[in-house]
Design an enzyme around this catalytic site. Structure first.
Site, PDB file in Angstrom:
ATOM      1  N   GLU A   8      25.513 -34.455  26.759  1.00  0.00           N
ATOM      2  CA  GLU A   8      25.795 -33.184  27.459  1.00  0.00           C
ATOM      3  C   GLU A   8      25.111 -33.102  28.832  1.00  0.00           C
ATOM      4  O   GLU A   8      25.761 -32.716  29.812  1.00  0.00           O
ATOM      5  CB  GLU A   8      25.392 -32.012  26.561  1.00  0.00           C
ATOM      6  CG  GLU A   8      26.335 -31.869  25.364  1.00  0.00           C
ATOM      7  CD  GLU A   8      25.755 -31.066  24.205  1.00  0.00           C
ATOM      8  OE1 GLU A   8      24.669 -30.472  24.368  1.00  0.00           O
ATOM      9  OE2 GLU A   8      26.399 -31.023  23.145  1.00  0.00           O
ATOM     10  N   ASP A  41      33.774 -30.258  25.042  1.00  0.00           N
ATOM     11  CA  ASP A  41      32.399 -29.863  24.749  1.00  0.00           C
ATOM     12  C   ASP A  41      32.432 -29.213  23.372  1.00  0.00           C
ATOM     13  O   ASP A  41      32.910 -28.099  23.220  1.00  0.00           O
ATOM     14  CB  ASP A  41      31.918 -28.875  25.831  1.00  0.00           C
ATOM     15  CG  ASP A  41      30.587 -28.218  25.487  1.00  0.00           C
ATOM     16  OD1 ASP A  41      29.956 -28.609  24.485  1.00  0.00           O
ATOM     17  OD2 ASP A  41      30.186 -27.299  26.235  1.00  0.00           O
ATOM     18  N   ASP A  92      19.256 -26.410  29.491  1.00  0.00           N
ATOM     19  CA  ASP A  92      20.418 -25.900  28.762  1.00  0.00           C
ATOM     20  C   ASP A  92      19.973 -24.851  27.740  1.00  0.00           C
ATOM     21  O   ASP A  92      19.454 -25.187  26.673  1.00  0.00           O
ATOM     22  CB  ASP A  92      21.118 -27.087  28.075  1.00  0.00           C
ATOM     23  CG  ASP A  92      22.360 -26.670  27.283  1.00  0.00           C
ATOM     24  OD1 ASP A  92      22.588 -25.457  27.096  1.00  0.00           O
ATOM     25  OD2 ASP A  92      23.106 -27.565  26.851  1.00  0.00           O
ATOM     26  N   LYS A  95      27.781 -27.642  13.836  1.00  0.00           N
ATOM     27  CA  LYS A  95      27.173 -28.741  14.599  1.00  0.00           C
ATOM     28  C   LYS A  95      25.746 -29.027  14.131  1.00  0.00           C
ATOM     29  O   LYS A  95      25.278 -30.155  14.208  1.00  0.00           O
ATOM     30  CB  LYS A  95      27.186 -28.370  16.089  1.00  0.00           C
ATOM     31  CG  LYS A  95      26.708 -29.472  17.023  1.00  0.00           C
ATOM     32  CD  LYS A  95      26.925 -29.052  18.461  1.00  0.00           C
ATOM     33  CE  LYS A  95      26.438 -30.068  19.461  1.00  0.00           C
ATOM     34  NZ  LYS A  95      26.689 -29.610  20.849  1.00  0.00           N
TER      35      LYS A  95
END
Ligand code: AMP
Length: 510
Positions: free
Chosen positions: A187, A24, A211, A87
């Site tokens: 994800e 992850d 999330d 990211k």
């Protein structure tokens, strides 16, 4: 040839090819997981405390590179050489990140172009791919320490909304880190796998994955049918998360205790200490009703009710996004069968109860919300290694793909929200007599004019035999594979002249 390796820790002989790790690669934290004795586990640090590796890279004056907790300590002492949130820059051009400079404590060089961003550290320039590769290397090393042998293959997760360029960049980062990236997995799909939702005895179910991390919020609506996952819609806010909760606490204390805001903003050390206190209070209030501490000798405190008042507007914002995602998926809230919680901020009782009330059902929160995506990645890796019954993963493309036609118009070939893998094609022709070449420019986006969309690449179909205008039949085929990587093929059907490209965006590993 199968390579044989020995697990030094356990003395077992294992086929090296059997192991694929799950990663992850997060905005704030990253984790690595694998299947141990049939169960997915995230690998913890040497002290056995935490599986989280802060996604932070520090470059020292002597040329050394630190990743993770050690790099995080440099955020305050050496911010210009400490890179976080990389990211957010993956697969992005300078134009994409314009206006975000304030957010980053380090230098993003800016040439206002379509080319991909670079980050300046001292006198060197790094691409987000290279920086992500450093994080991936640290995870690979952590896994190799755990197993006592090298690993070469991985599954890496990305947000469901990641476009082609961002997925390709993630893949390249893996390769730079010495990993063969077998699959890029969404994800939310990984989180659902971690809860084994694919193994439940049901024909079909609809899953909402909520999330809420430190800096970002994503809601994804998935459909799971006969073991096949399909992303129906995604929504969220790329700047909403636990960090906002921490700031709200600091602002509250500043009002309550009548601190001088200017002193705070000028004193870096004090504001950092405060940030840590705020986060400590927030975390404690997930389990206790009241939190007490002191700062520079003065007592500070917070109770759960006041905290909840502070963060309620943020939580409401996430629910608004959930509503939009349901709309896009053309679903009513009653049609959601499962709700999966991901991200550290979902530990907050108010978040759990608000999400549960919104979807009118209990939420899945038994697994560690920080680990759940990595655990799912490990399960997907195990499936790919052939150790589990085949689970097919089907995703959707979040943005339309098409080509430029006359007048700079976007002609969509694969519409947004199409299931992938997919292929689609259309026939075109020439506009001038005797035209030998045809330029094919590929774009991604929803706007009518290509100039408002993102250019993914272009190529020229050469050697069309001379014919009157409108006579050639040029078929353009788009093939989008399960990782969301696009191949564009152009063929003149009368002459069989053919050309194809794999879209690797305007960057690549040179
Ligand atoms: P992630 O990006 O998923 O790693 O989430 C990290 C975020 O979760 C940070 O903002 C943390 O402060 C927050 N967090 C971690 N543990 C807790 C907790 N017990 N209660 C509230 N927030 C938490």
């Amino acid at each position: 040839m199968a390579r044989i390796a020995i697990n030094i820790k356990e003395g077992k002989v294992v086929k090296e090819e059997d192991l694929i790790i799950g990663i992850d690669l997060g905005t704030t934290n990253s984790l690595v997981a694998y299947i141990k004795d049939g169960k997915a586990v995230a690998v913890k640090d040497k002290a056995g405390k935490s599986a989280l590796v802060p996604s932070i890279v520090h470059f020292s004056a002597a040329g050394g590179i630190l990743v993770g907790d050690a790099a995080r300590e440099k955020l305050i002492t050496d911010p210009a050489n400490t890179i976080y949130s990389v990211k957010r820059l993956m697969g992005k051009s300078y134009r994409d990140v314009a206006g975000l400079e304030q957010y980053f404590g380090y230098k993003i060089i800016d040439d206002d172009t379509e080319s991909l961003v670079k980050i300046r550290v001292k006198d060197r320039f790094y691409s987000p791919i290279e920086l992500s590769a450093e994080i991936l290397k640290a995870l690979k090393i952590r896994m190799e320490g755990e197993l006592g042998r090298p690993v070469h293959r991985a599954v890496i997760t990305v947000p469901a909304y990641f476009n082609d360029a961002q997925r390709q960049a993630t893949r390249d980062a893996g390769r730079l880190a010495g990993l063969d990236v077998l699959r890029i997995v969404n994800e939310p799909t990984a989180a659902s796998l971690a809860y084994g939702l694919d193994k439940e005895n049901q024909d079909a179910q609809t899953i909402a994955v909520y999330d809420l991390g430190g800096g970002t919020f994503d809601i994804s609506i998935l459909n799971l049918h006969e073991g096949i996952f399909e992303v129906l819609s995604t929504n969220g806010d790329t700047f909403l998360g636990g960090d906002d909760f921490d700031r709200a606490i600091i602002d509250y204390w500043t009002r309550e205790y009548q601190w001088n805001p200017d002193t705070l903003s000028q004193n870096k050390e004090l504001s950092q200490a405060l940030r840590l206190k705020a986060e400590e209070a927030k975390k404690a209030l997930s389990f206790e009703e009241r939190w007490h501490s002191s700062l520079n000798g003065s007592p500070i405190s917070l109770d759960r009710a006041s905290f909840e008042e502070l963060v309620r507007p943020f939580v409401q914002k996430t629910l608004d996004c959930c509503g939009k995602a349901l709309n896009d998926a053309k679903l009513k809230v009653e049609q959601i069968d499962r709700v999966v919680m991901v991200g550290g901020t979902t530990r907050i009782p108010l978040v759990k109860s608000a999400v549960s009330a919104f979807f009118r059902k209990p939420v899945y929160d038994q697994l560690d919300p920080d680990e759940v995506v990595a655990l799912g990645a490990a399960i997907q890796a195990d499936v790919l290694a052939g150790n589990q019954k085949e689970v097919l993963l089907l995703d959707i493309t979040p943005l339309s793909l098409g080509i430029e036609t006359m007048g700079g118009l976007m002609d969509v070939i694969i519409p947004r929200n199409s299931k992938i893998p997919t292929r689609a094609g259309r026939q075109y022709t020439t506009s001038v007599d005797g035209q030998r070449n045809l330029k094919i420019a590929v774009y991604q986006g929803e706007r009518d004019l290509v100039e408002h969309n993102r250019k993914l690449g272009e190529f020229i179909l050469k050697g069309i035999p001379p014919m009157p205008a409108a006579l050639p039949k040029i078929e353009i085929q788009f093939l989008l594979n399960a990782d969301g990587i696009l191949v564009v093929r152009a063929k003149e059907l009368r002459s069989n002249v053919e050309q194809e490209i794999e879209i690797r965006s305007s960057y690549g590993l040179s």
